[in-house]
Design a protein around this motif. Structure first.
Motif: not given
Length: 548
Positions: A194-200
């Protein structure tokens, strides 16, 4: 005494026969070192083993799981702990540093490596990671991810690297500010928690390297060419089967190799891995020497290696065979032919006449084939730059668009125009203009063009690039790289003169009709010209205006 002699001779003959049969049916045992734990990432090798493809090639293969205690894959080969290994593009670094490693096949045409941050931390770019805690492995294992910072002009000393493998739990518990992971694995775990994340993603910053490269030792390859070719062929056959039978493959992996992974997780991983392999666009295992050289040059330019050796020999080629026996066979055959000619002298004239007629027809047929091929090439390529012409761009491009649309691949179209090209012709002459077109074309091909992109000259000084699996953000990064390289380009001319030039670029998304996208890119190019040239604009359809 005679009976005893016959008995011994019979025993020796039987022993020799048994040895011969054992040699005939014995399998070659080899070890394959994986780079991480069992998962769909290595599905092709599992299926080659489970479906008997290795056994059909007379190979007994032991698959070694990678984990925290195992040696890094390339070190395992150098230390004779494994015969084959799965590695990243960092094998080019090893080669430049003098280690005798060779690449047999590149499974992933696009790398799955990414930096991952939590959404609530608001670290979404490499610049925002300055001073943050980042886990990193050895430079060779993390070379591709480190290259992102160098490509953005950042000093690695500005980043607080922690030398260990971090997990999703470490990220959630704030032990680190980002983790290096696989786009096919950690995002799934974060979604489940349930965690939102960023992808680099490195490829959005001009770093698009091979990954999961099948590697072996150069000496082993030289001494065992049949094992090398049999193992590579069986492995690629296993990958073909795995991608065509994903449900069966997932079931086997979960039952025999990764029981701790759910079917949902394996299916997620399979879909992502398939998009990175791109089997519909690129032949399985394909490796381009020019792309390997670009990878090596990038590592060297960014000081990720101090090695000065060439990467020549990195891509495996079969050793040349000893042809002495063949030469002897030819000589013997010639002697036999001469004897037969003497015996059949009465038929020599008819035979030679027939041969001359056959040769004449074959020569005429070859000339006709060559002429047809030249006509085809002239119809589809630009004679000055040797790239596709406008007609071929639409013929080949529209079929690629239809295919990519079915597969939901993002596409972008770049339209490139040389600024003030008429001034070059007026000042230096049309020969200089032709040279400028060739140099610009060569620069773009070397810098950004991939094997499945369509690059064409569609006008006097206008070029177009149709890029598959490339969204607008990635295409803008490509445009930045083109501007940088063109500005660095010095075109030599007479009397030690040289001149420079710039380009303007219009960018548009590609939907269904290539002609419509070309019109949109042309509008964006016109806006770039209005804005003073040497820049790029992106066409945004929904706002009905162009944005830099």
């Amino acid at each position: 005494m005679i009976h005893l002699f016959k008995t011994r001779r019979l025993a020796l003959g039987l022993a020799f026969s048994l040895c011969f049969c054992f040699k005939l049916f014995a399998q070659d045992t080899v070890r394959l070192q994986l780079k991480w734990n069992h998962q769909f990432q290595f599905a092709g090798y599992y299926m080659a083993l489970e479906k008997g493809f290795y056994q059909q090639k007379n190979l007994n293969v032991e698959i070694l799981e990678g984990n925290k205690t195992a040696s890094p894959p390339l070190d395992a080969i150098l230390n004779n702990e494994a015969d084959f290994a799965i590695s990243s593009s960092s094998v080019a670094i090893y080669r430049m540093e003098g280690y005798p490693l060779v690449a047999l096949a590149a499974i992933m045409q696009t790398s799955p490596l990414v930096w991952i941050t939590l959404k609530d931390k608001d670290f979404a770019t490499p610049h925002e990671l300055i001073g943050r805690k980042l886990p990193v492995l050895t430079p060779n294992e993390s070379a591709e991810l480190l290259t992102v910072f160098r490509m953005e002009g950042l000093d690695l000393k500005q980043i607080n690297f922690i030398n260990h493998r971090a997990t999703v739990d470490d990220l959630i518990n704030n032990k680190v500010d980002a983790i290096n992971g696989y786009i096919a694995n950690e995002p799934f775990l974060l979604d489940k928690l349930g965690h939102q994340y960023n992808l680099i993603r490195p490829k959005n910053y001009g770093v698009n390297f091979y990954n999961d490269v099948l590697v072996t030792h150069e000496k082993f390859a030289k001494n065992n060419p049949e094992i090398i070719e049999n193992f590579t062929a069986a492995s690629l056959q296993g990958w073909q089967y795995a991608l065509e039978n994903i449900d069966e493959t997932i079931s086997i992996i979960r039952n025999k190799y990764a029981p701790n992974k759910s079917l949902e997780h394996l299916l997620y991983e399979a879909k992502v891995i398939q998009s990175l392999i791109m089997p519909e666009l690129v032949q399985l295992g394909h490796m381009n020497p020019g792309r390997w050289q670009f990878i090596a040059d990038t590592y060297k330019e960014l000081n990720l290696t101090q090695g000065d050796n060439s990467i020549e020999g990195l891509i495996y080629t079969r050793p040349k065979a000893d042809l002495t026996w063949f030469i002897h066979a030819i000589v013997l055959s010639l002697v036999i032919i001469l004897v037969l000619l003497v015996i059949t002298w009465r038929f020599a004239y008819l035979s030679s006449t027939l041969k001359r007629e056959i040769s004449r027809r074959q020569y005429a047929e070859r000339k006709l084939i060559k002429a047809n091929n030249e006509l085809k090439a002239q119809a589809s390529s630009d004679p000055l730059t040797q790239i596709y012409n406008r007609r071929a761009f639409f013929d080949k491009g529209q079929s690629i668009v239809r295919f990519a649309t079915r597969k939901n691949y993002p596409m972008s179209l770049l339209m490139i125009d040389i600024d003030y090209f008429k001034k070059i012709n007026d000042q230096y002459g049309h020969a200089a203009g032709d040279l400028a077109l060739q140099k610009v074309c060569d620069c773009i091909k070397a810098e950004v063009i991939r094997s499945h992109d369509i690059f064409a000259r569609i006008g006097g000084e206008e070029f177009a690039i149709l890029m598959v699996d490339c969204d607008l953000q990635a295409s803008e990064n490509v445009a930045d790289r083109i501007h940088k390289r063109i500005q660095e380009l010095h075109i030599p001319w007479k009397n030690s003169q040289s001149f420079t030039l710039t380009v303007s670029i219009g960018i548009a998304p590609v939907t269904n009709e290539l002609s419509e996208s070309l019109t949109q890119a042309d509008i964006a190019l016109y806006r770039a010209k209005q804005n003073g040239r040497n820049c790029h604009f992106t066409y945004i359809d929904e706002d009905e205006k162009d944005v830099v």
